[in-house]
Design a protein around this motif. Sequence first.
Motif, PDB file in Angstrom:
ATOM      1  N   VAL A 128      43.115  26.316  39.184  1.00 35.38           N
ATOM      2  CA  VAL A 128      44.707  26.478  38.314  1.00 35.38           C
ATOM      3  C   VAL A 128      44.693  27.597  37.776  1.00 35.38           C
ATOM      4  N   GLY A 129      46.110  28.081  37.602  1.00 32.71           N
ATOM      5  CA  GLY A 129      46.132  29.210  37.296  1.00 32.71           C
ATOM      6  C   GLY A 129      46.893  30.322  37.968  1.00 32.71           C
ATOM      7  N   ILE A 130      47.127  31.596  37.577  1.00 31.23           N
ATOM      8  CA  ILE A 130      47.744  32.759  38.322  1.00 31.23           C
ATOM      9  C   ILE A 130      47.250  33.261  40.179  1.00 31.23           C
ATOM     10  N   GLY A 131      47.070  32.759  40.346  1.00 29.37           N
ATOM     11  CA  GLY A 131      46.310  33.248  41.769  1.00 29.37           C
ATOM     12  C   GLY A 131      45.716  34.707  41.904  1.00 29.37           C
ATOM     13  N   ILE A 132      44.943  35.241  41.529  1.00 31.16           N
ATOM     14  CA  ILE A 132      44.199  36.174  41.784  1.00 31.16           C
ATOM     15  C   ILE A 132      42.759  36.332  42.159  1.00 31.16           C
ATOM     16  N   THR A 133      42.152  36.808  42.790  1.00 27.14           N
ATOM     17  CA  THR A 133      40.603  37.331  42.923  1.00 27.14           C
ATOM     18  C   THR A 133      40.177  38.753  42.095  1.00 27.14           C
ATOM     19  N   ILE A 134      39.044  38.718  41.292  1.00 26.77           N
ATOM     20  CA  ILE A 134      39.035  40.089  40.411  1.00 26.77           C
ATOM     21  C   ILE A 134      37.441  40.448  40.757  1.00 26.77           C
ATOM     22  N   GLU A 135      37.485  41.649  40.288  1.00 27.42           N
ATOM     23  CA  GLU A 135      35.847  42.225  40.346  1.00 27.42           C
ATOM     24  C   GLU A 135      36.487  42.902  38.530  1.00 27.42           C
ATOM     25  N   GLU A 136      34.943  43.442  38.793  1.00 25.68           N
ATOM     26  CA  GLU A 136      34.732  43.966  37.022  1.00 25.68           C
ATOM     27  C   GLU A 136      35.330  45.838  37.704  1.00 25.68           C
ATOM     28  N   HIS A 137      35.420  45.529  36.708  1.00 24.74           N
ATOM     29  CA  HIS A 137      35.772  47.729  36.749  1.00 24.74           C
ATOM     30  C   HIS A 137      36.268  48.286  35.001  1.00 24.74           C
ATOM     31  N   GLU A 138      35.741  49.397  35.144  1.00 23.41           N
ATOM     32  CA  GLU A 138      35.737  50.056  33.861  1.00 23.41           C
ATOM     33  C   GLU A 138      36.519  50.341  32.905  1.00 23.41           C
ATOM     34  N   LYS A 139      38.060  50.405  33.282  1.00 19.07           N
ATOM     35  CA  LYS A 139      39.378  50.513  32.656  1.00 19.07           C
ATOM     36  C   LYS A 139      39.736  48.816  32.255  1.00 19.07           C
ATOM     37  N   GLY A 140      38.859  47.735  32.577  1.00 16.22           N
ATOM     38  CA  GLY A 140      39.294  46.494  32.878  1.00 16.22           C
ATOM     39  C   GLY A 140      38.965  45.469  33.776  1.00 16.22           C
ATOM     40  N   VAL A 141      39.964  44.818  34.703  1.00 12.83           N
ATOM     41  CA  VAL A 141      39.380  43.958  35.754  1.00 12.83           C
ATOM     42  C   VAL A 141      40.349  44.501  37.293  1.00 12.83           C
ATOM     43  N   LYS A 142      39.651  44.661  38.024  1.00 11.46           N
ATOM     44  CA  LYS A 142      40.453  44.936  39.589  1.00 11.46           C
ATOM     45  C   LYS A 142      41.241  43.792  40.113  1.00 11.46           C
ATOM     46  N   ILE A 143      42.367  43.660  40.464  1.00 15.60           N
ATOM     47  CA  ILE A 143      42.890  42.673  41.926  1.00 15.60           C
ATOM     48  C   ILE A 143      42.633  42.737  42.514  1.00 15.60           C
ATOM     49  N   THR A 144      40.768  41.984  43.207  1.00 17.56           N
ATOM     50  CA  THR A 144      41.402  42.411  44.660  1.00 17.56           C
ATOM     51  C   THR A 144      42.228  41.922  46.199  1.00 17.56           C
ATOM     52  N   SER A 145      42.802  40.640  45.246  1.00 18.23           N
ATOM     53  CA  SER A 145      43.841  39.988  46.221  1.00 18.23           C
ATOM     54  C   SER A 145      44.016  38.888  45.376  1.00 18.23           C
ATOM     55  N   VAL A 146      45.733  38.745  46.426  1.00 18.52           N
ATOM     56  CA  VAL A 146      46.063  38.291  45.602  1.00 18.52           C
ATOM     57  C   VAL A 146      46.750  36.807  46.451  1.00 18.52           C
ATOM     58  N   ILE A 147      46.702  35.414  45.495  1.00 18.59           N
ATOM     59  CA  ILE A 147      47.047  34.526  46.949  1.00 18.59           C
ATOM     60  C   ILE A 147      48.696  34.324  46.945  1.00 18.59           C
ATOM     61  N   LYS A 148      48.985  34.506  47.722  1.00 15.16           N
ATOM     62  CA  LYS A 148      50.588  33.819  48.440  1.00 15.16           C
ATOM     63  C   LYS A 148      51.334  32.638  47.918  1.00 15.16           C
TER      64      LYS A 148
END
Length: 463
Positions: A85-105
Amino acid sequence: MKLLRTYFSVFVSILIFLTATTSYAAEPLDEVKNVVKEYYYKDVPDSVLSSTTIQDLTRQLDPYSVYMTREEYESFVSAIERKLVGIGITIEEHEKGVKITSVIKGGPAEKGGLMAGDIILSVNGKKLAGESVQTAITLITGEANTAVTLEFYRATTNSTSTKTLIREVIELPNVEKMQLAGNIGYIRLNSFSLNAGDEIQTAISSMPGIKGWIFDLRSNPGGYVSAAQDVLGLFPKVQDAFKLTYKGNVSYSYKPIKQKLTWNAPVSLLINSMSASASEMTAVSVKDQQAGKIYGQISYGKGVMQSLFSLSDQSVLKLTTAEFFGPNGTAVQGKGVKPDVLTPIGKELVYSHRDFLLSELKNYTKLPDLKNVPTNKVFTIKMNSSMNWKDLKNSDVSLIELGDKEQAVRIQTSTNKQLKVIPVKPLKSSASYLLIIHPNWKNQHNKKMQHGAYLEVTVRCQR
């Protein structure tokens, strides 16, 4: 303390699970220290074991060792099993925040214009720099039909933007399939969930008569160890799955779990820089044993395995307990898996489909490529002798979009030496095609063509 499960997963994943509330009061710190001391795959200095909080301890281990509350663990499992349930992205850690690795269609993030590579800097005004993926998930998640405001940075435009998105219930298929032109089967696996092997077998059985398979692991973040063994059991040539090296440099080799149904034709495997963990284990095992051809870019480089330990307060410690290697001892950690065929980003499917099709055209003559053609292109075919067009059929010419299906065409004669091939629909901007002329025609002396011919076509980008 109880060992729950071992798995290969790098991203805690789809950033939108059920609502989770973080509370670290009365942490089972001593339990965690004992588990780390006994099971962490490397020796841990006393200075680390003397940490006064679990968070301080795990931060000094590696990026993949994390403490989760019961609610966070439930969300984590939901992510692997694609129940989100949510906004539809996958993420990984990043020094500035979190990085989006993929976006769900079709999800809120895509509809809101977010893209893979964007870095989420803050959520509802809360800065994410230095925070874990779990913390980001807690901030971004919420109930369906509620709003969340994200500030994000996009490197391609060197710009920072703010978007407010509405969380939604997202139905995520774990296995996607399509039959491509030329009887090439395409199957994409999004997560190494517990039933991944069964779902892939169902997809295989639904497409009879396939001449080649394209197995897509691009941006697949991983999942369970047993699922990786199941998936490797689909490859007839894979006799060994992987090697694991535990604490004290103790190593064991593991076998694939053989499946009732296996790939029944040659397999191409697609990976990219966001294919991680179980995806990389599958890829390195296939490569070590030459069980398929790999296309794409060098993978993520996460070659360590985590185990999940249940603690007395029902919280869970996700701890790195082993490093994995290919059957031939090929290392993945910090290196990734190098494909057999390196492709431009986004062209992995095009290249693999093209190679399968060309393998069926070995007796055809290759004509010069056509590059940057317009979307309304009409193809003119000129013959070197007068032809008998009486039995001409539209099926004598195939126009195949690479990575997709055959496109309908109309054939129109111009002269006894020339005809036009007219696509029924406009060509797709930036797409690649194969135009194939099958050796079905005869000249005016009733002599049949000796060989067919083909040419490769690329369409110019139209903005």
